[in-house]
Design a protein around this motif. Structure first.
Motif, PDB file in Angstrom:
ATOM      1  N   UNK A 276       0.833  -1.210   0.000  1.00 32.29           N
ATOM      2  CA  UNK A 276       0.000   0.000   0.000  1.00 32.29           C
ATOM      3  C   UNK A 276       0.864   1.255   0.000  1.00 32.29           C
ATOM      4  N   UNK A 285       8.653   9.735   3.795  1.00 26.42           N
ATOM      5  CA  UNK A 285       7.838  10.095   4.957  1.00 26.42           C
ATOM      6  C   UNK A 285       8.700  10.105   6.226  1.00 26.42           C
ATOM      7  N   UNK A 294       1.063   2.521   5.501  1.00 29.04           N
ATOM      8  CA  UNK A 294       0.691   1.115   5.630  1.00 29.04           C
ATOM      9  C   UNK A 294       1.554   0.236   4.715  1.00 29.04           C
ATOM     10  N   UNK A 298      -1.884  -6.153  -0.620  1.00 26.91           N
ATOM     11  CA  UNK A 298      -3.207  -6.694  -0.936  1.00 26.91           C
ATOM     12  C   UNK A 298      -3.188  -7.447  -2.258  1.00 26.91           C
ATOM     13  N   UNK A 299      -2.012  -7.628  -2.800  1.00 31.10           N
ATOM     14  CA  UNK A 299      -1.904  -8.283  -4.094  1.00 31.10           C
ATOM     15  C   UNK A 299      -0.638  -9.139  -4.019  1.00 31.10           C
ATOM     16  N   UNK A 321      -0.529  -7.578 -15.604  1.00 26.58           N
ATOM     17  CA  UNK A 321       0.027  -7.470 -14.261  1.00 26.58           C
ATOM     18  C   UNK A 321       1.520  -7.215 -14.215  1.00 26.58           C
ATOM     19  N   UNK A 323       4.565  -4.727 -14.353  1.00 27.49           N
ATOM     20  CA  UNK A 323       4.874  -3.299 -14.212  1.00 27.49           C
ATOM     21  C   UNK A 323       6.349  -3.099 -14.540  1.00 27.49           C
ATOM     22  N   UNK A 343       2.410  -8.631 -10.798  1.00 28.81           N
ATOM     23  CA  UNK A 343       1.300  -8.639  -9.848  1.00 28.81           C
ATOM     24  C   UNK A 343       0.267  -9.682 -10.251  1.00 28.81           C
ATOM     25  N   UNK A 345      -3.468 -12.055  -8.597  1.00 26.18           N
ATOM     26  CA  UNK A 345      -4.447 -12.169  -7.524  1.00 26.18           C
ATOM     27  C   UNK A 345      -4.159 -13.373  -6.643  1.00 26.18           C
TER      28      UNK A 345
ATOM     29  N   UNK B 276      -4.215  -2.244 -11.680  1.00 27.59           N
ATOM     30  CA  UNK B 276      -2.866  -2.757 -11.968  1.00 27.59           C
ATOM     31  C   UNK B 276      -2.096  -1.791 -12.873  1.00 27.59           C
ATOM     32  N   UNK B 298      -7.288  -5.134  -7.868  1.00 26.51           N
ATOM     33  CA  UNK B 298      -7.163  -6.213  -6.885  1.00 26.51           C
ATOM     34  C   UNK B 298      -7.347  -5.701  -5.466  1.00 26.51           C
ATOM     35  N   UNK B 299      -7.743  -4.455  -5.363  1.00 24.92           N
ATOM     36  CA  UNK B 299      -7.898  -3.851  -4.045  1.00 24.92           C
ATOM     37  C   UNK B 299      -9.122  -2.944  -4.143  1.00 24.92           C
ATOM     38  N   UNK B 320      -4.334   4.272   7.697  1.00 25.64           N
ATOM     39  CA  UNK B 320      -3.792   3.214   6.830  1.00 25.64           C
ATOM     40  C   UNK B 320      -4.492   3.207   5.469  1.00 25.64           C
ATOM     41  N   UNK B 321      -3.736   2.944   4.428  1.00 25.82           N
ATOM     42  CA  UNK B 321      -4.317   2.799   3.096  1.00 25.82           C
ATOM     43  C   UNK B 321      -4.656   4.114   2.412  1.00 25.82           C
ATOM     44  N   UNK B 322      -4.274   5.233   3.002  1.00 29.85           N
ATOM     45  CA  UNK B 322      -4.562   6.530   2.374  1.00 29.85           C
ATOM     46  C   UNK B 322      -3.359   6.986   1.550  1.00 29.85           C
ATOM     47  N   UNK B 343      -7.414   3.003   0.014  1.00 30.38           N
ATOM     48  CA  UNK B 343      -7.348   1.590  -0.357  1.00 30.38           C
ATOM     49  C   UNK B 343      -7.735   0.722   0.837  1.00 30.38           C
ATOM     50  N   UNK B 344      -8.372  -0.393   0.545  1.00 33.48           N
ATOM     51  CA  UNK B 344      -8.732  -1.323   1.623  1.00 33.48           C
ATOM     52  C   UNK B 344      -8.957  -2.701   1.031  1.00 33.48           C
ATOM     53  N   UNK B 345      -9.003  -3.683   1.942  1.00 37.12           N
ATOM     54  CA  UNK B 345      -9.115  -5.061   1.484  1.00 37.12           C
ATOM     55  C   UNK B 345     -10.576  -5.450   1.246  1.00 37.12           C
ATOM     56  N   UNK B 349     -13.864  -2.111   5.544  1.00 39.66           N
ATOM     57  CA  UNK B 349     -12.633  -1.389   5.844  1.00 39.66           C
ATOM     58  C   UNK B 349     -12.564  -0.103   5.012  1.00 39.66           C
ATOM     59  N   UNK B 353     -12.226   3.715   6.517  1.00 37.47           N
ATOM     60  CA  UNK B 353     -11.105   4.607   6.179  1.00 37.47           C
ATOM     61  C   UNK B 353     -11.575   5.841   5.419  1.00 37.47           C
TER      62      UNK B 353
END
Lengths: 367, 367
Positions: A276, A285, A294, A298-299, A321, A323, A343, A345, B276, B298-299, B320-322, B343-345, B349, B353
């Motif tokens: 993520x 950061x 995070x 997720x993939x 998939x 990149x 990438x 699934x 992707x 995928x997310x 998380x996931x932002x 993003x989230x699973x 979630x 978020x």
């Protein structure tokens, strides 16, 4: 804000690219006018020891970091008097000397293979006797991608290694039979928050990383815990800020630390699309003092290095998939010129795409 | 290769950033010296009609594209004599005139709401009579983000709209009661391959897009098929190359096309992390003649626009996931200065978020 980066290679390039979406800019310093990060951000072309150029970098930056492990410690010390610097200079010094690195691992209770220093021919023979054969003789400094080292199996190998490497201070390391190699990548910011990426299985050939598989099925919870203990100790000891990597051998005795890198790491490139928040964004950061992102994935993903020259782009681009990361460097045998993240699934889809991509990448690889 | 981009706003910025990993560079042209894409790639500062500057852009580029809908058609025609240009000039002309756009939709059997042109006060009254009230009166050209239009409910509103907008050619459109709005984003390359993104549910406020939700649960297979028929017809008719967007109203009569954009689209920003291959990379691939990338997601993801000024970065970064996208533009009421992708699973979630991120984003929003 502006982040100053010592080093203008692909790591600097990907750091600068990761900064833009955060609204941040970068300025780089590199001795080479063809440094590939110079395509994406302003580049100061100057020698590492050029104090005027270092001052210029400091003046233009809110914080200075590095992407290149062999920046002279002196340059970093000089910079520290003119700018906020992260990671700390001590982390660079430790990583630049295999002996200091191993000694620090030992002192922190981070398990590592047997090792001994050697500054003369006699010390080398003594060290080999103590460690036993086979062993690996390495220069203490300036090694990378398998350069500056020799695997020795007998007395003649030892003699040859001395002839080749003996002009520099050496370290003798036991040849560790390992099941596989892995790396642990973590980030820590000024506030002391820590973010951990999943462990990554790494495959090397001819001393160069070829393939990385985050969250490989070989990685157990126990390995993850062992690695976390090691990275935690190192982060704390160095009062570290930025992304830190430790490479390990997985052996019957558990994890043995091989080396650390005070920077984003080749094995973490998958995280640009596979996590993520990428290692590059988390390094930015961290040094900017922002909350860390995070690190969940997720993939499914895996990374292939492109060595020597880029493979055919359109062949790769046709695989779903895949990149592509072309660093826009000129081709050269053994040079890391790009990487490919695959990438998918699920594991089956990943294996299928990976084997198709690997065939194209290896077709262009010279070593 | 180098891609020339007319327009140096956030879309040009994100296109240039998407080009780098492919090993490609961009050069931009914009009349403003503060164009935010100029932070990430070389910027030619010149008027749209400056033929010398257009020639310079063409000389430095292997292919020229645009990110800005109101580039004068003349500039693009001129460029076409000096460079390979995509998308085609005709797509730009159609999108620049709401009347031609709606007439083309009609001719291609792409369902749209009732409309009528009006170039004089009498024609306007006649058109309103024909269409009925309520209706929306719009300038045929130069409208964006709700500008250049008025919702009219009675004769006085019509008179006011004429006073405000009547100096320009107008179109009267029926006010369509809709369940929600969605957009269809597709890409087509020189070879004629087509890639489709999942449909996106869009939420506007005060005429400005606020929130986009790809693969929203409201999107049925039937809607997806209707939208695909419409985009296919338009791609074919225009012999289109690049990313194309159609915005639709979802009504009891099915999809009604509202407008099209011959470019990457705000509602597709989620695709940087949520798909992707992002819309930006697929636009670059399309105009460069590379195979198009996988548009699967995928997310779970959703996008929030940052309007007027950027929200507090560290507050957002702590969720998380932002994923933060700060275009590094100066604040201004109603201006799109950035966006956030969440993003989230899974859906739960994501909702959690998203509501946390939305509170922070809206706190900084001025409209």
């Amino acid at each position: 804000m502006t982040v100053g980066i010592l080093g203008g290679g692909q790591l600097g390039r990907m750091l600068a690219l990761a900064g833009y979406p955060l609204g941040e800019r970068s300025v780089l310093l590199d001795p080479s006018d063809s440094a590939c990060a110079g395509h994406v951000a302003p580049l100061i072309i100057a020698d590492w020891a050029d104090e005027r150029a270092l001052c210029d970098l400091a003046d233009r930056s809110d914080v200075v970091t590095f992407e290149f492990e062999n920046v002279p410690g002196k340059s970093l010390s000089y910079l520290q008097n003119h700018a906020r610097v992260a990671p700390p200079a001590r982390a660079l010094e430790v990583a630049q000397d295999r002996l200091h690195e191993k000694q620090l691992f030992e002192r922190l209770g981070i398990q590592t293979g047997p090792f001994a220093p050697a500054s003369s021919r006699d010390e080398l023979l003594e060290a080999v006797q103590k460690i036993g054969l086979p062993a690996v003789i390495k220069t203490r400094r300036f090694g990378y991608d398998g350069k500056g080292q020799a695997l020795v199996r007998n007395d003649r190998d030892v003699q040859n290694a001395w002839d080749k490497l003996g002009s520099l201070p050496l370290i003798v390391e036991a040849f560790v039979p390992f099941a596989f190699e892995l790396s642990a990548i973590v980030a820590r910011n000024w506030q002391g928050d820590v973010a951990r990426y999943p462990l990554i299985e790494n495959i090397h050939r001819a001393g160069i990383l070829r393939e990385s598989r985050p969250a490989s099925p070989k990685i157990t919870e126990e390995l993850t815990e062992q690695a976390a203990r090691a990275t935690d100790r190192l982060l704390k000891e160095l009062d570290y800020v930025g992304v830190l990597t430790i490479e390990f051998f997985v052996t019957e005795q558990g994890l043995l630390a091989n080396e650390c890198a005070p920077r984003v790491h080749n094995s973490g490139h998958y995280s640009i699309e596979g996590a993520l928040t990428s290692q590059f964004e988390n390094h930015m950061r961290a040094v900017l003092g922002a909350p860390l992102g995070d690190t969940s994935c997720h993939v499914r993903s895996a990374m292939l290095n492109c060595i020597g020259q880029m493979p055919d782009r359109d062949e790769l681009a046709a695989i779903p998939g895949v990149c592509i990361h072309d660093y826009a460097k000129s081709p050269k045998p053994g040079r890391k010129v790009g990487h490919v993240t695959v990438l998918a699934e699920n594991i089956e889809e990943l294996q299928d795409r990976l084997s198709r991509a690997r065939a194209i990448v290896e077709n262009a690889t010279d070593t």
